[in-house]
Design an enzyme around this catalytic site. Sequence first.
Site, mmCIF file in Angstrom:
data_model
loop_
_atom_site.group_PDB
_atom_site.id
_atom_site.type_symbol
_atom_site.label_atom_id
_atom_site.label_comp_id
_atom_site.label_asym_id
_atom_site.label_seq_id
_atom_site.Cartn_x
_atom_site.Cartn_y
_atom_site.Cartn_z
ATOM 1 N N HIS A 17 0.836 -1.206 0.000
ATOM 2 C CA HIS A 17 0.000 0.000 0.000
ATOM 3 C C HIS A 17 0.878 1.267 0.000
ATOM 4 O O HIS A 17 0.717 2.151 -0.847
ATOM 5 C CB HIS A 17 -0.918 -0.019 1.231
ATOM 6 C CG HIS A 17 -1.830 1.160 1.352
ATOM 7 N ND1 HIS A 17 -3.146 1.118 0.959
ATOM 8 C CD2 HIS A 17 -1.631 2.423 1.815
ATOM 9 C CE1 HIS A 17 -3.711 2.294 1.170
ATOM 10 N NE2 HIS A 17 -2.812 3.110 1.697
ATOM 11 N N GLU A 18 1.800 1.315 0.939
ATOM 12 C CA GLU A 18 2.639 2.514 1.048
ATOM 13 C C GLU A 18 3.575 2.638 -0.153
ATOM 14 O O GLU A 18 3.899 3.747 -0.579
ATOM 15 C CB GLU A 18 3.422 2.514 2.373
ATOM 16 C CG GLU A 18 2.560 2.410 3.641
ATOM 17 C CD GLU A 18 1.446 3.458 3.759
ATOM 18 O OE1 GLU A 18 1.569 4.548 3.179
ATOM 19 O OE2 GLU A 18 0.425 3.157 4.433
ATOM 20 N N HIS A 24 1.754 4.684 -2.676
ATOM 21 C CA HIS A 24 1.824 6.125 -2.397
ATOM 22 C C HIS A 24 3.196 6.683 -2.795
ATOM 23 O O HIS A 24 3.311 7.742 -3.400
ATOM 24 C CB HIS A 24 1.613 6.385 -0.900
ATOM 25 C CG HIS A 24 0.181 6.300 -0.443
ATOM 26 N ND1 HIS A 24 -0.823 7.076 -0.979
ATOM 27 C CD2 HIS A 24 -0.412 5.540 0.526
ATOM 28 C CE1 HIS A 24 -1.976 6.806 -0.354
ATOM 29 N NE2 HIS A 24 -1.747 5.877 0.548
ATOM 30 N N GLU A 71 -4.779 7.833 -2.948
ATOM 31 C CA GLU A 71 -5.256 6.559 -2.418
ATOM 32 C C GLU A 71 -5.537 5.573 -3.554
ATOM 33 O O GLU A 71 -5.399 4.360 -3.391
ATOM 34 C CB GLU A 71 -6.502 6.791 -1.556
ATOM 35 C CG GLU A 71 -6.865 5.665 -0.616
ATOM 36 C CD GLU A 71 -5.833 5.378 0.481
ATOM 37 O OE1 GLU A 71 -4.913 6.185 0.699
ATOM 38 O OE2 GLU A 71 -5.959 4.317 1.110
HETATM 39 CO CO CO Z 1 -3.206 5.231 2.040
#
Ligand code: CO
Length: 490
Positions: free
Chosen positions: A258-259, A262, A288
């Site tokens: 997830h990170e 980003h 996101e």
């Molecule tokens: Co996030």
Amino acid sequence: MNAGVEMLKNYYRRIAKFSSAVSLLYWDMQTYIPKSGGPYRAETLAEISGYVFELSTSDELGALLESANPQDEVEEAIVRVGKREFDRFRKIPRKLFEEYVKASTLCEQAWQVAKTNNNFKLVEPYFKKVVELSREIAEKLGYEIDPYDALIDQFEPGMTAQKISRLFSELREFTLSILAEIEKASPAEDVLSGVEIDAERQKKFNEWLLDYLGFDRSKGRLDVSEHPFTTPVGLNDVRITTRYISDDLKNSIFSTIHEFGHALYSLSIPEEFYGLPIGSSASYGFDESQSRFWENIVGRSLAFWRGIHKNFIQLFPEFSSYDAHQLWRSVNIVKRSYIRTEADEITYNLHIILRFELEHALINRELDVKDIPLAWNEYFEKYLGLKVPSDRLGCLQDPHWYGGSFGYFPSYTLGNLYSAQIRASLSKELPLDQLVEEGKFEAIKSWLYEKIYSKGRIYEPEVLMEKISGEPPNIAHFQNYIKAKFEHAL
Ligand code: CO
């Protein structure tokens, strides 16, 4: 060379250096700071942030924006987005802003205590103040129809409560219509949970995973924090964190992916945009969409688990009796539960829809602070069919409201919707599954760069989505993605 715009850019680049210092101090505060250093660090952060605020609202910047005279689309965007932010900041009186920062800091501390003691009453008076000040800020910022619009605008420019209500009610209907059946077909046992794996081995795998995804180590690093996050610190410097829970391997793996999403977005924005108003992601929802794209659409796909299976069981031989399909099923269990951050791809959005509806009502004075626990539990039972046994598992679980962030929650679900819409467009041009299974992520990244990352914040999210997919944001692609994944495949 356009002298006016050049002077403006240089002014912004100067602000960016102070913001970079703030980011690093913040990152350090969340990762490595010795415990007793916290209070002074908070003061330091407040002092430098205050200075950044002064620079961002100065008459000098106002004059530079007025006289800039942009010549092309990029310069126009710099001035347009710059003016927007400048006007926003200037509309809020310094005194009101400081009061809001203080009240939300105190409220967040009270929230910690209330959560530990499982008692909403302990945070209620502080929270009342935060809600009042947020309503006041919305009034100062101004809006056409709905005060909530003034607040969501800072996270998702151009988005309104009306548009979100429409998207979310369609999504709620869809989710409720498919949930029971998918839940029933989901594996009863999660083979990846409950097995003890020490942090050292988890770290080894997560580091390998970042190399596999092609994370540029010369521009970023992975560390550990209680809640995983991403901080862009400076040009070519992004920090991400994960967490290692000994009996929950999935937690670190999906936090890291997830990170990574980003971080990739942040690192891929053109260098010449750095520090300028256009030098960030298009919106919170778009940011996101990229973390979700990598976490869910790539990381929770069967193709991905086929691709990493050999390496996975090599490091974790305790799972060697499971094939890729079994492991994939285990990372896609759908089950209604209380905690948002632990929810699956389907029920997750119900958690967000409930939060949106409540915060919308709060800001519009249709809901009183004291009635939050009751309203929360009512909505939760209506949407998720579960009786909430305690505030800790209910309205006290997330920090956002207590820290004064209203209008933030919708960006999570918008991110899910955007990511599915982006996937549909990408799939028309690239064999996504095949590339993912073979671990060939470069072609995917190039596509995302061309369509999204290279644009920085030039376009508002709705406009950018039209450019990518030829359609405004909608739920159709998310529906198709979920149906294909869960109804036929599992
Ligand atoms: Co996030």
